[in-house]
Design a protein around this motif. Structure first.
Motif, mmCIF file in Angstrom:
data_model
loop_
_atom_site.group_PDB
_atom_site.id
_atom_site.type_symbol
_atom_site.label_atom_id
_atom_site.label_comp_id
_atom_site.label_asym_id
_atom_site.label_seq_id
_atom_site.Cartn_x
_atom_site.Cartn_y
_atom_site.Cartn_z
ATOM 1 N N THR A 56 0.756 -1.349 -0.061
ATOM 2 C CA THR A 56 0.108 -0.015 -0.112
ATOM 3 C C THR A 56 0.810 1.307 0.101
ATOM 4 O O THR A 56 0.432 2.331 0.383
ATOM 5 C CB THR A 56 -0.944 -0.147 1.211
ATOM 6 O OG1 THR A 56 -0.093 0.019 2.412
ATOM 7 C CG2 THR A 56 -2.109 -1.199 1.439
ATOM 8 N N GLY A 57 2.268 1.179 -0.400
ATOM 9 C CA GLY A 57 2.956 2.271 -0.646
ATOM 10 C C GLY A 57 4.462 2.206 -0.104
ATOM 11 O O GLY A 57 4.877 3.164 0.034
ATOM 12 N N ARG A 61 8.880 5.945 -4.938
ATOM 13 C CA ARG A 61 8.017 6.654 -5.840
ATOM 14 C C ARG A 61 8.805 6.676 -7.268
ATOM 15 O O ARG A 61 8.344 6.586 -8.217
ATOM 16 C CB ARG A 61 7.966 8.186 -5.646
ATOM 17 C CG ARG A 61 6.902 8.319 -4.285
ATOM 18 C CD ARG A 61 7.007 9.665 -3.860
ATOM 19 N NE ARG A 61 6.053 9.984 -2.667
ATOM 20 C CZ ARG A 61 4.640 10.166 -2.716
ATOM 21 N NH1 ARG A 61 4.056 10.241 -3.819
ATOM 22 N NH2 ARG A 61 3.945 10.480 -1.688
ATOM 23 N N TRP A 67 2.811 4.656 -8.184
ATOM 24 C CA TRP A 67 2.940 6.106 -7.911
ATOM 25 C C TRP A 67 2.496 7.108 -8.799
ATOM 26 O O TRP A 67 2.588 8.160 -8.803
ATOM 27 C CB TRP A 67 4.364 6.531 -7.092
ATOM 28 C CG TRP A 67 4.510 5.852 -5.797
ATOM 29 C CD1 TRP A 67 5.049 4.772 -5.480
ATOM 30 C CD2 TRP A 67 3.829 6.275 -4.497
ATOM 31 N NE1 TRP A 67 5.311 4.382 -3.883
ATOM 32 C CE2 TRP A 67 4.420 5.564 -3.388
ATOM 33 C CE3 TRP A 67 2.892 7.422 -4.322
ATOM 34 C CZ2 TRP A 67 3.913 5.704 -2.258
ATOM 35 C CZ3 TRP A 67 2.464 7.541 -2.852
ATOM 36 C CH2 TRP A 67 2.992 6.761 -2.019
ATOM 37 N N GLY A 72 -4.800 4.667 -8.441
ATOM 38 C CA GLY A 72 -5.456 5.308 -7.169
ATOM 39 C C GLY A 72 -6.486 6.465 -7.768
ATOM 40 O O GLY A 72 -7.086 6.977 -6.743
ATOM 41 N N PRO A 76 -7.184 6.713 -3.286
ATOM 42 C CA PRO A 76 -7.852 7.784 -2.783
ATOM 43 C C PRO A 76 -8.115 8.924 -3.728
ATOM 44 O O PRO A 76 -8.525 10.158 -3.274
ATOM 45 C CB PRO A 76 -6.962 8.159 -1.578
ATOM 46 C CG PRO A 76 -5.524 7.916 -2.340
ATOM 47 C CD PRO A 76 -5.885 6.747 -3.067
ATOM 48 N N LYS A 78 -6.058 9.731 -6.160
ATOM 49 C CA LYS A 78 -4.520 9.948 -6.626
ATOM 50 C C LYS A 78 -3.677 8.911 -6.334
ATOM 51 O O LYS A 78 -3.989 7.841 -5.480
ATOM 52 C CB LYS A 78 -4.077 11.374 -6.170
ATOM 53 C CG LYS A 78 -3.804 11.085 -4.702
ATOM 54 C CD LYS A 78 -3.152 12.587 -4.107
ATOM 55 C CE LYS A 78 -2.964 12.298 -2.512
ATOM 56 N NZ LYS A 78 -2.549 13.600 -1.864
ATOM 57 N N SER A 80 -1.430 6.191 -4.695
ATOM 58 C CA SER A 80 -1.115 6.039 -3.318
ATOM 59 C C SER A 80 0.097 5.096 -2.808
ATOM 60 O O SER A 80 0.299 4.782 -1.958
ATOM 61 C CB SER A 80 -2.094 5.987 -2.405
ATOM 62 O OG SER A 80 -2.811 4.690 -3.003
ATOM 63 N N ARG A 82 -0.408 1.982 -4.413
ATOM 64 C CA ARG A 82 -1.425 0.561 -4.445
ATOM 65 C C ARG A 82 -0.999 0.524 -5.920
ATOM 66 O O ARG A 82 -1.505 1.084 -6.780
ATOM 67 C CB ARG A 82 -2.795 0.858 -4.059
ATOM 68 C CG ARG A 82 -2.839 0.815 -2.580
ATOM 69 C CD ARG A 82 -4.058 1.344 -2.001
ATOM 70 N NE ARG A 82 -4.265 1.088 -0.779
ATOM 71 C CZ ARG A 82 -4.317 2.290 0.239
ATOM 72 N NH1 ARG A 82 -3.595 3.176 -0.114
ATOM 73 N NH2 ARG A 82 -4.386 1.932 1.615
#
Length: 361
Positions: A56-57, A61, A67, A72, A76, A78, A80, A82
């Protein structure tokens, strides 16, 4: 090297969880609670170990496409970290327990209060053993937890009210192939992977984790990376036969672990069957998200405009080299290997019976 069918199957696994060739909040539909009215209490902490199906992150990046846009977009809103348009398996297991999705290990110092729900140590691209992707293997991920225990972040009482989610192994077989492993030695290597996986599961329990779950391998022959050859119409049965060997050995090994442990803490979360069920009964099943059917479950929602591109790729001018379906909630797969949030919800719905049976103190 010409590959015979069994080894050919494993040549596609590594990209299952890598960033290159290389939390669920309480919302509508949540039906978990801390207490099972008949049998007892559910765990209050979740520790996660694995690859991109659970990450989950944690991946950096700069190396992980999770990312990048459009990952996403459903949750959420954007990217994240995932590998989906929204929530992944970790988030739904946390939902069942009635806790917030555990914070990624790399981000825990920024939200120490979230440690009360556990920690997610999963990294996309990892394996039971080392892989070419620079991500900590399962043993190292457990070392991270061990250090938190030694630092008194978690007490024995905390661990006694916890559950572990373990989901990985595919990248180990791809690494075997990269290192010129042979067909003759493949069965023995699968045994080595499963045995090491079991040893690590036992280590988690020995550290004090009350319940230890492990996922079976999903039908890799049904991933869009493979089904693209049939225009997303048909799974590759030969590849799925390879998965069956891993899953069979895993079932035997987990049964043996439980026979050696008084409280039978180990159990399997079967990913294979829910994936197959969605694919074979596509006309009967509806996604929970929006009440829509997975009309073409083998086709990904997000895909490159041609074979040389994948979801999230852009050209030198920054132009998008991928397309997105009109409604991710109506797609089972998000990209070439990862389910959508709606896809994971369908899998989670199929896993709830096992969770109700096994995750009780």
């Amino acid at each position: 090297m010409k590959l015979s069918k069994p080894l050919f199957f494993f040549s596609f696994i590594f990209l299952l969880t890598t960033g290159n060739p290389a939390g669920v909040h309480a919302s509508a539909g949540y039906n978990g609670s801390k207490k099972n009215g008949i049998n007892g209490l559910r765990p209050t902490k979740l520790f996660v170990f694995g690859d991109s199906y659970a990450d989950t992150g944690n991946n950096g990046r700069s190396v992980a496409f999770s990312w990048k846009q459009p990952y996403g977009i459903t949750f959420p809103g954007k990217p994240s970290g995932r590998f989906s348009d929204g929530r992944v398996l970790t988030d739904f297991i946390a939902r069942f327990l009635g806790v917030k999705s555990p914070i990624p290990y790399k981000w825990m110092k920024y939200a120490p209060r979230r440690l009360q729900y556990g920690v997610n140590f999963a990294f996309g691209g990892t394996g039971v053993f080392d892989t070419p992707f620079p991500a900590p293997n399962m043993n190292t991920q457990i070392d991270f937890l061990h250090k938190l225990i030694n630092d008194s972040v978690y007490t024995n009482t905390d661990l006694q009210s916890s559950m572990a989610l373990v989901t990985l192994a595919g990248n180990d077989y791809a690494t075997y192939l990269i290192k010129n492993g042979t067909n003759e030695g493949l069965s023995a290597y699968i045994s080595t992977v499963v045995n090491k996986l079991a040893a690590n599961m036992k280590r988690l329990h020995d550290l004090g984790v009350k319940k230890v779950s492990v996922t079976s391998l999903e039908p890799l022959g049904c991933l869009p990376r493979t089904t693209v050859r049939s225009s997303f119409r048909q799974c590759n049965d030969t590849e799925n036969m390879g998965v069956a060997l891993h899953n069979s050995l895993l079932q035997e090994t987990v049964a043996r672990l439980n026979s050696q442990t008084a409280d039978s803490p180990y159990f399997i979360l079967d990913l294979f069957s829910p994936f197959i069920t969605v694919i074979k009964q596509q006309k009967k099943l509806k996604s929970v998200e929006g009440g829509r059917r997975f009309e073409t479950p083998l086709k990904p929602c997000c895909m490159g405009v041609s074979e040389e591109y994948k979801c999230s790729d852009v050209d030198k001018k920054g132009m998008k080299m991928y397309t997105i379906c009109s409604d991710p909630n109506a797609a089972f797969f998000w990209d070439h290997v990862h389910p959508t949030q709606a896809g994971w919800r369908a899998v989670y719905d199929a896993l709830k019976a096992t969770l109700h049976e096994q995750v009780v103190f």
